[in-house]
Design an enzyme around this catalytic site. Structure first.
Site, PDB file in Angstrom:
ATOM      1  N   CYS A   2       0.853  -1.181   0.000  1.00  0.00           N
ATOM      2  CA  CYS A   2       0.000   0.000   0.000  1.00  0.00           C
ATOM      3  C   CYS A   2       0.893   1.236   0.000  1.00  0.00           C
ATOM      4  O   CYS A   2       2.115   1.137   0.091  1.00  0.00           O
ATOM      5  CB  CYS A   2      -0.903   0.011   1.231  1.00  0.00           C
ATOM      6  SG  CYS A   2      -1.995  -1.434   1.368  1.00  0.00           S
ATOM      7  N   GLY A  76       1.857  -2.980   4.560  1.00  0.00           N
ATOM      8  CA  GLY A  76       2.517  -4.236   4.899  1.00  0.00           C
ATOM      9  C   GLY A  76       1.563  -5.343   5.251  1.00  0.00           C
ATOM     10  O   GLY A  76       0.351  -5.260   5.005  1.00  0.00           O
ATOM     11  N   THR A 317      23.478  -1.242 -10.120  1.00  0.00           N
ATOM     12  CA  THR A 317      22.974  -2.612 -10.164  1.00  0.00           C
ATOM     13  C   THR A 317      21.508  -2.688  -9.782  1.00  0.00           C
ATOM     14  O   THR A 317      20.773  -3.537 -10.288  1.00  0.00           O
ATOM     15  CB  THR A 317      23.818  -3.532  -9.264  1.00  0.00           C
ATOM     16  OG1 THR A 317      25.154  -3.509  -9.722  1.00  0.00           O
ATOM     17  CG2 THR A 317      23.312  -4.949  -9.323  1.00  0.00           C
ATOM     18  N   ARG A 320      19.807  -1.933 -12.985  1.00  0.00           N
ATOM     19  CA  ARG A 320      19.968  -3.065 -13.903  1.00  0.00           C
ATOM     20  C   ARG A 320      18.975  -4.185 -13.580  1.00  0.00           C
ATOM     21  O   ARG A 320      18.366  -4.775 -14.478  1.00  0.00           O
ATOM     22  CB  ARG A 320      21.382  -3.626 -13.805  1.00  0.00           C
ATOM     23  CG  ARG A 320      22.482  -2.772 -14.379  1.00  0.00           C
ATOM     24  CD  ARG A 320      23.824  -3.421 -14.087  1.00  0.00           C
ATOM     25  NE  ARG A 320      24.954  -2.690 -14.659  1.00  0.00           N
ATOM     26  CZ  ARG A 320      26.229  -3.042 -14.470  1.00  0.00           C
ATOM     27  NH1 ARG A 320      26.515  -4.109 -13.730  1.00  0.00           N
ATOM     28  NH2 ARG A 320      27.205  -2.342 -15.023  1.00  0.00           N
TER      29      ARG A 320
END
Length: 586
Positions: A2, A76, A317, A320
């Site tokens: 959320c 959560g 990264t 990526r």
């Protein structure tokens, strides 16, 4: 997942301010497309964008205690909410079946010291209207994102993503995982204090049965859902174990009666990539309904700006790896799936990155694990959460279960050390725990497949294509003057420079760029671990292929790099092992 936004102490508490909060909350609607809610109390605002996973019919937020004096907005899942209702909150009356409602009642019953009772992934903000005090907290590892900011008018802000704070806050920062903020104390304090946090070397003997059962429990508790779900399956060890355990126990789980006993799995890659082949084999072996998606390098490049806007980082990264995950999440959501399990966290807990082959002793091995886990919220957790939530998809990560981490991190690190002389490759302890000849979880060659970072596994030409694209966008002169344009976390490659320019377009404030850490890294190591091998200083690239002499498809060893080499058309060997400033842990 959320989206939450909360503001306290606004000087202007007019209707116009309420409208502004609603407008900013809409920037988080991708995280929660199912419903919107807001609660206003004098100069306090709690807004919510809901992705309905548990109790989709009545669990709209914000949530309240019985007399509505306590209001909470949550992002959560609380996996032990039923146990808390039965054991800790027997006298309380609940309005909904939402797992998150327990937070309001736990606060009412126990005050601020209840956060450690929660078993799950969460970020929440709670207002007590009786004294206008408020608290905010984030889960132990930082699986869910949370930011905190301050306005010039003295207001205090909290948001799931930076984009809802960046215009109205003078300063903001990433909220530390495992911490709680209390307005009564006016400061953050750590609520999560596990034994491993001190980085002292543990001595518990390795017990494969205990480790296996702890992981099975971690997977099973994450099957708590009222919506269709699946597993992200790359064909690597971590995602394959998640899928194998979920498939084995799904038929006898509560969720099977609602969504069936055949697990759905999902994979993405360039055509012919290592992940696609391995994932198909695993899916056939464990009997899942497998969905395979393809993307091209150009499709990934076309998505980069949108990816960086959503994940809110310029770390190389992370970008990526986030791009294929972002594309896959859109495909998954189009199938009606709203929740997936994923394999993040294993490499940090067990030393799965290939540079761990060079750890000099168990002390440094364990200390590096601790550093990696503490930094997860800035990298893998950020990627897994924001890449999926960009399309209203929730990712759950069993390896980052609190109980499982405590068990895994209590093992004497001597057992985790990579010992070819004893037949132990990276992550041997978890591989061995699931190496069952009688009832095998996975084929042997998958169980013992070499670590492949997600950004590599989707196809090596993906990273090569990104570098080639950046080479066309960034001139040698631009990179040469990078330290003047970007004095903080100065990019040292054209790829890094290109991502930085996109990030700065969306998030131009100093506070935004400061949320992204930096430093040298090889194959996703921390800066400290680069010291383990002198040759790594010449191949500072976050790809796993930078682990020279370890990865089966490693880069060629670079020649010495001089400052001018970074701007004057570097030779081929340097191009293959390009230098990057990052501490990414994908």
């Amino acid at each position: 997942m959320c989206g939450i936004l909360a503001v306290f102490g606004c000087v202007d508490n007019s209707h116009a301010k309420r409208s502004r909060i609603i407008e900013l909350s809409r920037r988080l609607r991708h995280r929660g497309p199912d419903w919107s809610g807001i609660h206003c109390h004098q100069d306090c605002y709690l807004a919510h964008q809901r992705l309905a996973i548990v109790d989709p019919t009545s669990g709209d937020q914000p949530l309240y205690n019985e007399d509505k004096t306590v209001i909470v907005t949550v992002n959560g899942e609380i996996y032990n909410h039923k146990q808390l209702r039965e054991e800790k909150l027997k006298s309380h009356k609940f309005r909904t079946g939402s797992d998150c409602e327990v937070i309001a009642h736990l606060y009412e019953e126990y005050g601020e010291d209840f956060v450690d009772m929660l078993d799950g992934m969460f970020s929440f903000v709670l207002l007590d209207t009786r004294d206008k005090s408020f608290i905010a907290a984030r889960d132990a590892i930082g699986i869910t994102p949370l930011y905190m900011g301050w306005g010039l008018d003295g207001s205090v802000w909290f948001s799931s993503e930076m984009k809802a704070l960046s215009d109205d806050c003078e300063r903001f920062m990433s909220f530390l995982p495992g911490h709680i903020y209390s307005s009564k104390q006016g400061a953050l304090r750590r609520w999560y204090n596990p034994p491993w946090f001190s980085e002292q070397i543990p001595s518990t003997p390795y017990d494969p049965k205990v480790l296996r059962e702890a992981f099975e429990k971690a997977v099973l508790k994450r099957l708590m859902t009222d919506v269709p779900f699946g597993v992200l399956l790359s064909g690597g060890l971590d995602s394959s174990l998640v899928a194998a355990v979920a498939a084995r126990f799904l038929a006898n789980s509560e969720v099977a009666s609602q969504w069936g006993s055949q697990l759905h799995t999902f994979c993405i890659g360039l055509k012919g990539s290592p992940d696609l082949k391995a994932a198909r084999e695993v899916a056939d072996y464990i009997g899942t309904r497998h969905h395979e998606f393809h993307f091209t390098v150009q499709e990934g490049i076309d998505a980069l700006e949108e990816v960086i806007y959503h994940i809110e980082t310029y770390d190389v990264t992370t970008i990526r790896a986030s791009t294929p995950m972002f594309l896959m999440s859109r495909k998954i959501k189009s199938l009606g799936v709203k929740m997936v399990l994923s394999g993040e966290g294993s490499d940090e807990i067990f030393g799965g990155y290939l540079y761990f082959h060079k750890a000099p002793n168990k002390k440094e091995f364990h200390e590096e694990l601790c550093r990696k886990i503490k930094a997860l919220h800035l990298y893998d957790c950020l990627r897994a959460n924001k890449s999926t939530s960009a399309w209203g998809l929730e990712a759950r990560v069993p390896f980052l279960d609190k109980d499982f981490i405590n068990i895994a991190m209590s093992i004497d690190p001597e057992w985790k050390m990579i010992r070819p002389d004893l037949g132990r490759i990276e992550k041997w302890v978890i591989r061995n725990a699931f190496d069952d000849d009688q009832k095998p979880y996975l084929p042997k060659h998958i169980l013992y497949r070499q670590k492949e970072q997600f950004s590599d596994g989707v196809g090596y030409s993906w990273i090569d294509g990104l570098k080639e694209h950046a080479e066309k966008q960034v001139t040698d002169g631009m990179l040469m003057n990078a330290n003047f344009i970007y004095p903080e976390n100065t990019p040292t490659t054209k790829e890094g420079y290109y991502y930085r320019t996109i990030f700065e377009k969306f998030f131009p404030k100093n506070a935004a760029r400061s949320t992204v850490p930096g430093g040298p890294s090889v194959a996703c190591s921390t800066a400290k671990a680069v010291e383990w091998d002198a040759s790594w200083s010449k191949n500072l690239d976050p790809s796993g292929r930078a682990a020279l002499g370890v990865h089966a498809a490693a880069y060629e060893e670079a020649t010495d790099i001089k400052p001018d080499d970074l701007t004057n058309g570097p030779p081929q060997k340097i191009q293959k092992g390009m230098v990057e400033q990052t501490t990414t842990v994908v």
